[in-house]
Design an enzyme around this catalytic site. Structure first.
Site, PDB file in Angstrom:
ATOM      1  CG  ASN A   1       7.137 -13.677 -11.988  1.00  0.00           C
ATOM      2  OD1 ASN A   1       6.828 -12.665 -11.360  1.00  0.00           O
ATOM      3  ND2 ASN A   1       7.745 -13.635 -13.169  1.00  0.00           N
ATOM      4  NE  ARG A   2       4.367 -11.342 -17.761  1.00  0.00           N
ATOM      5  CZ  ARG A   2       5.307 -11.240 -18.708  1.00  0.00           C
ATOM      6  NH1 ARG A   2       5.266 -12.024 -19.772  1.00  0.00           N
ATOM      7  NH2 ARG A   2       6.269 -10.353 -18.595  1.00  0.00           N
TER       8      ARG A   2
ATOM      9  CB  VAL B   1       0.782  -8.040 -11.380  1.00  0.00           C
ATOM     10  CG1 VAL B   1       1.193  -9.477 -11.114  1.00  0.00           C
ATOM     11  CG2 VAL B   1      -0.689  -7.840 -11.032  1.00  0.00           C
TER      12      VAL B   1
ATOM     13  CB  ALA C   1      -1.716  -0.251 -11.460  1.00  0.00           C
TER      14      ALA C   1
ATOM     15  CB  SER D   1       4.054   3.440   1.885  1.00  0.00           C
ATOM     16  OG  SER D   1       4.993   4.492   1.729  1.00  0.00           O
TER      17      SER D   1
ATOM     18  CE  LYS E   1       2.090   3.273  -1.172  1.00  0.00           C
ATOM     19  NZ  LYS E   1       2.381   3.719  -2.544  1.00  0.00           N
TER      20      LYS E   1
ATOM     21  CG  HIS F   1       1.965   7.671   1.681  1.00  0.00           C
ATOM     22  ND1 HIS F   1       2.840   7.421   0.635  1.00  0.00           N
ATOM     23  CD2 HIS F   1       2.708   7.555   2.809  1.00  0.00           C
ATOM     24  CE1 HIS F   1       4.045   7.174   1.108  1.00  0.00           C
ATOM     25  NE2 HIS F   1       3.992   7.249   2.424  1.00  0.00           N
ATOM     26  CG  ASN F   2       2.334   7.137  -3.269  1.00  0.00           C
ATOM     27  OD1 ASN F   2       2.486   6.749  -2.115  1.00  0.00           O
ATOM     28  ND2 ASN F   2       2.607   6.377  -4.307  1.00  0.00           N
TER      29      ASN F   2
ATOM     30  CD  GLU G   1       6.633   9.167  -2.201  1.00  0.00           C
ATOM     31  OE1 GLU G   1       7.104   8.869  -3.321  1.00  0.00           O
ATOM     32  OE2 GLU G   1       6.098   8.331  -1.444  1.00  0.00           O
TER      33      GLU G   1
ATOM     34  CE  LYS H   1       7.361   3.080 -10.749  1.00  0.00           C
ATOM     35  NZ  LYS H   1       7.693   1.877  -9.948  1.00  0.00           N
TER      36      LYS H   1
ATOM     37  NE  ARG I   1       7.540  13.852  -8.760  1.00  0.00           N
ATOM     38  CZ  ARG I   1       7.663  12.720  -8.101  1.00  0.00           C
ATOM     39  NH1 ARG I   1       7.495  11.562  -8.724  1.00  0.00           N
ATOM     40  NH2 ARG I   1       7.935  12.707  -6.818  1.00  0.00           N
TER      41      ARG I   1
END
Length: 466
Positions: A35-36, A78, A80, A132, A186, A189-190, A193, A262, A289
């Protein structure tokens, strides 16, 4: 011939990364991690407990790559964008031919396609992997959508199949196509969602603010709906959320009405429009949103515009059927986007298989997905999900309720952009002839763009050019 299982590493031990790492360890695989921030690695070793026996921690990504024996597969968890590019740039000179880099975060599929070219030019393989299910899914079994070369898939498949959610014993994971295919699936998919959540919120809003019903009562209704045609993860958790309390109040009442995002819903809309597609339910959800973030403006607007939400009196069955009809359209529009991308990028996506791997582990898992898979494996009119006999019959039965719900909401001043977006799509697709004849006439008038006439002749012009 399938390659031997790669030696596994994972870089990025945030919420999703640590949950996925524990899932990998729990399924019997050895894992290198880094990890960083060094302290995070030490904390993760402690969190792993007995599973740490299969864990090799490193305080640096470069050292982890050098210490791992080939063939190596390193999973990036990490954020995007630039952090992914930075990690790839560090890894390329350290890895050997045939090693694999896996981006398992949310990523713009355009970046994944670019990264595939960069990594493969260096003699390595690259996988863009959509995961997901949130933290719980990552830890206990997510739905996994893989894009990349078949050779790279073969080297990690045993691990992916093991950690994925299971539906009737089969893993909810598969190789869907080359380069960005997994991340694009994906993303869509979102997008679905986003639409599903907005549709649910609009129905809740009408019951709460239009009929003055308590959240707990509405939650019980959603709990009942989850036993029928609306059975799904999102309906299930809505029932739980609405019955929850915080400090003696309904939990939803202490939450500011501003929803975060996001970017994946927005990416879905952008890519759909680029390909000439329009997904009205997803577009409405992304817009809603955005509007929700303008809390101060909405507060001023209520005073200036005289905001008022009137009473709405409808039977619960109407809400249930309206939500069912609109949800079918949200899925159908999502699969239309997937079909357009499959054609555009020559991915040859298997839509039935995509529906199957969404049946467990992911956020949009629902009872509809079995019927969706069956529809794609059968004779599908015009290739359109909403025209499949099962869904067409349901829509014909449920659309009158959607019309009543949307009409009542509009008349009483309740914003329902996703419900009305779904209804507009149904009404448009139910008309053999619409109103864009006038639009094309206008285009010809001011720009001499021409039109196709009713006899099929193209390049025609109106009498205004005689």
């Amino acid at each position: 011939m399938t390659k031997k299982l790669a030696n596994l590493g994972l870089y990025g031990l945030g919420t999703m990364g640590s949950a996925l790492a524990l899932n990998i360890l729990d399924n019997g695989f050895a894992l290198h991690v880094s990890n960083r921030t060094d302290s995070v690695v030490a904390d993760f070793v402690t969190e792993a407990g007995d599973l740490a026996a299969r864990l090799t921690p490193h305080n640096d990504l470069d050292q982890m790559a050098l210490d791992m024996p080939a063939p190596r597969a390193i999973i990036l968890m990490v954020p995007a964008g630039a952090p992914v590019d930075d990690a790839i740039a560090r890894l390329i000179p350290l890895l050997d031919k045939g090693d694999t880099i896996i981006d398992a975060g949310n990523a713009d599929f355009n970046d994944t396609r670019r990264r595939t070219g960069t990594v493969e030019a260096a003699g390595l393989t690259f996988i863009g992997m959509g995961v997901s299910g949130g933290e719980e899914g990552a830890r206990n079994g997510p739905s996994i959508m893989v894009g990349g070369t078949p050779q790279a898939w073969g080297a990690i498949r045993p691990m992916i199949d093991a950690i994925a959610a299971k539906f009737d014993g089969a893993p909810c994971a598969d190789h869907l196509g080359p380069d960005g295919a997994g991340h694009f699936v994906k993303t869509v998919h979102n997008g679905i969602e986003y639409a599903d959540m907005q549709l649910i919120a609009e129905v809740y809003g009408l019951m709460r603010h239009g009929a003055a019903r308590a959240p707990a009562e509405i939650g019980q209704i959603f709990e009942q709906w989850d036993k029928g045609a609306l059975k799904s993860y999102l309906v299930e958790i809505t029932g739980i959320v609405l019955q929850a309390e915080r400090d003696g109040k309904p939990a939803v009442d202490v939450i500011q009405d501003k929803a975060g995002q996001k970017g994946t819903g927005r990416w879905t809309v952008i890519e759909a429009l680029k390909m000439g597609q329009s997904a009205s339910t997803i577009e409405a959800a992304v817009a809603a949103r955005g509007w929700s973030a303008e809390k101060e403006t909405r507060g001023v607007g209520e005073g200036v515009l005289g905001g008022h939400r009137g009473a709405v009196s409808l039977p619960d069955g109407d809400y249930e059927q309206a939500l069912l009809a609109a949800r079918i359209i949200a899925y159908a529009q999502g699969f239309r986007i997937l079909a357009a991308a499959s054609d555009t990028y020559d991915w040859n996506l298997d839509f039935a298989r995509i529906a199957e791997i969404w049946r467990a582990g992911c956020i949009i898992r629902s009872a509809l997905l079995d019927d969706i898979s069956d529809a794609f494996r059968g004779d599908l009119p015009q290739g359109q999900l909403f025209l499949a006999p099962t869904f067409a019959d349901t829509l014909k039965a449920a659309t009158p309720a959607l019309r009543r719900v949307a009409g009542a909401a509009i008349a009483a001043g309740h914003p329902v952009p996703a419900l009305t977006g779904a209804l507009a799509f149904i009404d448009t697709m139910a008309q053999a002839r619409g109103t864009t004849d006038l639009v094309q006439a206008q285009r010809d008038f001011f720009g001499r763009h021409g039109y196709e006439d009713i006899d099929g002749r193209t390049g025609q012009h109106g009498p205004w050019w005689d």
